[in-house]
Structures are given as C-alpha cells and as structure tokens.
Design a protein around this motif. Structure first.
Motif, PDB file in Angstrom:
ATOM      1  N   ASN A  88       0.800  -1.221   0.000  1.00 19.48           N
ATOM      2  CA  ASN A  88       0.000   0.000   0.000  1.00 19.48           C
ATOM      3  C   ASN A  88       0.835   1.274   0.000  1.00 19.48           C
ATOM      4  O   ASN A  88       0.310   2.354  -0.264  1.00 19.48           O
ATOM      5  N   ARG A  89       2.118   1.154   0.293  1.00 23.35           N
ATOM      6  CA  ARG A  89       2.991   2.328   0.295  1.00 23.35           C
ATOM      7  C   ARG A  89       4.010   2.200  -0.832  1.00 23.35           C
ATOM      8  O   ARG A  89       4.758   1.224  -0.898  1.00 23.35           O
ATOM      9  N   GLU A  90       4.057   3.203  -1.702  1.00 24.67           N
ATOM     10  CA  GLU A  90       4.992   3.175  -2.827  1.00 24.67           C
ATOM     11  C   GLU A  90       6.439   3.111  -2.342  1.00 24.67           C
ATOM     12  O   GLU A  90       7.288   2.465  -2.968  1.00 24.67           O
ATOM     13  N   LYS A  91       6.732   3.766  -1.223  1.00 26.58           N
ATOM     14  CA  LYS A  91       8.095   3.731  -0.689  1.00 26.58           C
ATOM     15  C   LYS A  91       8.506   2.311  -0.321  1.00 26.58           C
ATOM     16  O   LYS A  91       9.674   1.937  -0.462  1.00 26.58           O
ATOM     17  N   SER A  92       7.554   1.514   0.152  1.00 24.82           N
ATOM     18  CA  SER A  92       7.857   0.125   0.483  1.00 24.82           C
ATOM     19  C   SER A  92       8.183  -0.671  -0.774  1.00 24.82           C
ATOM     20  O   SER A  92       9.090  -1.507  -0.785  1.00 24.82           O
ATOM     21  N   SER A 116      -4.832  -6.234  -0.678  1.00 25.23           N
ATOM     22  CA  SER A 116      -4.238  -5.024  -1.252  1.00 25.23           C
ATOM     23  C   SER A 116      -5.330  -3.980  -1.457  1.00 25.23           C
ATOM     24  O   SER A 116      -6.454  -4.313  -1.847  1.00 25.23           O
ATOM     25  N   GLU A 192       0.698  -6.769   3.447  1.00 24.50           N
ATOM     26  CA  GLU A 192       0.310  -6.560   4.831  1.00 24.50           C
ATOM     27  C   GLU A 192      -1.032  -7.267   5.033  1.00 24.50           C
ATOM     28  O   GLU A 192      -1.965  -7.078   4.269  1.00 24.50           O
ATOM     29  N   ARG A 219       7.486  -7.271   8.078  1.00 29.53           N
ATOM     30  CA  ARG A 219       6.947  -6.447   7.011  1.00 29.53           C
ATOM     31  C   ARG A 219       7.110  -7.218   5.704  1.00 29.53           C
ATOM     32  O   ARG A 219       8.043  -8.008   5.542  1.00 29.53           O
TER      33      ARG A 219
END
Length: 246
Positions: A88-92, A116, A192, A219
């Motif tokens: 859900n997070r682009e940084k991840s 998702s 997640e 994670r």
C-alpha cells in the motif's frame, strides 16, 4: 585498480565508440562523482555488456565517453522471480525493488491481493531504482517488471519450483526443496495482512511449496528480501553453500 565509477547507458547506445551519458547519469557524473577528463569509468547497459572507457569531454550538462574496451557478462545462471503482493505504500515497493535487485532477483511480478487496497501499476521509476541498485552492487543485468490482476494470473508461467512464504508447521526445509538446484525459482510473498485462504489454495493448486521464515511477523518487504537471500544462497548465487542440515 582503484574504485571506478559506474554509469548506465541504454543498450542501443552502448555499441558506439564515443557516446554521451544519458541526462540522469551525466548529472550524477558531474555533480556527485565529479568525473574529470581522461578519468577511467565503467559503463553497463543492463543486458550484460560492460564498457571500460575514459571521459573525453565534459560540459555543463554533458559527459562524452570514449569506449576503450567492451566485455560481455553472461546472465545469472539461477533465475529468481519474486511474485509480490502489491503493497500500500509506494516507498515500500521502491525499497523492496532496491534490496532485491542488489541480491539478485531477476524478475518482479506485482499482483493485487485480496488484502491489497489497489491494483499495481507499472511505474517508470522502477527501472531507475533497479539501475541505481545495479550500480551499487556491480550487477550487469537489469531485472524485468510485470503486473497481474490477481495471484492466479501472477503464477502463470512461473518456474515449476514455486515457494510461498507462510507461517506453517508443515513447511519444508528450504535446502530439501532446492536440493536439485533448479535453474529457476519463484518466490511468492503476501501483502500486509498476508495471503487470504483462497490465495493459499491457489498456490497449492499450482504446486507451490510452503516455506516458513519462523514465528516472527515481518513487514512484507522484509519477508521478500529474506526469502530472496535464503533462496539465492541455497542456489549458490551468494557464495558457496554449506551442507543441508534438517
């Protein structure tokens, strides 16, 4: 030989005897690496070609390189495909691509999991992140990227040896699953919230084997990097492997 700066050039330009670095690479060369005329540098095209050359000319926004020697490097002998549920997070996602490219993952397939929030969309930043990772670790081949609407689609045409990271008491020891040292392995990692029961059944129907990372809850990007490390080690891509102890 002292450390040589590495820069990426597209495959279609890497055959030229004198070439200009692409703008992002020229900016890095001028303002970060601070290359000088006659300095020896290394170029790579992400398709196995490595060029040893020297800086012929620098300008405000341009770096011209003369190629002195060309070498070809074979692709990694053991291919690892990461089938990754969309995060859900682009940084991840970016962190995952960076770490796993450095480790040696050769293909990324992102899919929309039941947990998702949205479907994955190919991002033009991903190849750039992979390029930076290859520059960092010295790899010569860039990974491939793809997306899928669901887990079943993501598993189509994956290598016959497919592993799913789960918490399972009946998970097989990794060294036993990879005892025959297959040339290609797929690793499936959930989002997640982990895989849904239906997705786990899809994996079982495709012949995937459950592999456990222990009792801790990680994670998703940590689980992916851990699985990639373990698999690539067992395949001999991270140095000589030890005996299998079960």
């Amino acid at each position: 030989m002292s450390h040589l700066h590495r820069f990426y050039v597209p495959p279609e330009t890497c055959l030229e005897s004198d070439l200009a670095l692409p703008q992002p690479e020229a900016h890095h060369a001028l303002h970060v690496a601070r290359v000088r005329v006659s300095e020896t540098i290394v170029l790579f095209d992400g398709q196995g070609r490595e060029c040893l050359g020297h800086v012929a000319r620098v300008a405000r926004r341009e770096v011209i390189v003369t190629v002195d020697e060309v070498r070809m490097h074979a692709a990694q002998s053991k291919r690892v495909t990461l089938v990754q549920a969309w995060l859900n997070r682009e940084k991840s996602v970016e962190s995952l691509i960076r770490r796993c490219t450095e480790l040696g993952v050769t293909e990324f397939r992102f899919f929309r999991s039941a947990h998702s929030e949205r479907a994955p969309v190919l991002n033009e930043k991903w190849p750039r992140i992979a390029i930076e990772a290859c520059k960092q670790c010295g790899r010569f081949w860039l990974p491939r990227f793809g997306t899928a609407d669901d887990f079943a689609e993501a598993l189509r045409d994956v290598p016959s040896v497919c592993l799913i990271a789960v918490k399972a008491d009946d998970a097989a020891p990794l060294c036993e699953v990879l005892a025959d040292a297959p040339d290609a392995v797929a690793i499936a990692v959930g989002p997640e919230g982990d895989f849904s029961e239906d997705e786990l059944q899809v994996g079982r129907d495709c012949g995937a084997r459950a592999i456990s990372l222990g009792d801790a809850t990680y994670r998703s990007e940590t689980a992916a990097a851990s699985m990639a490390t373990l698999v690539l080690y067992e395949l001999g891509e991270l140095g000589p492997r030890g005996p299998c102890v079960t």
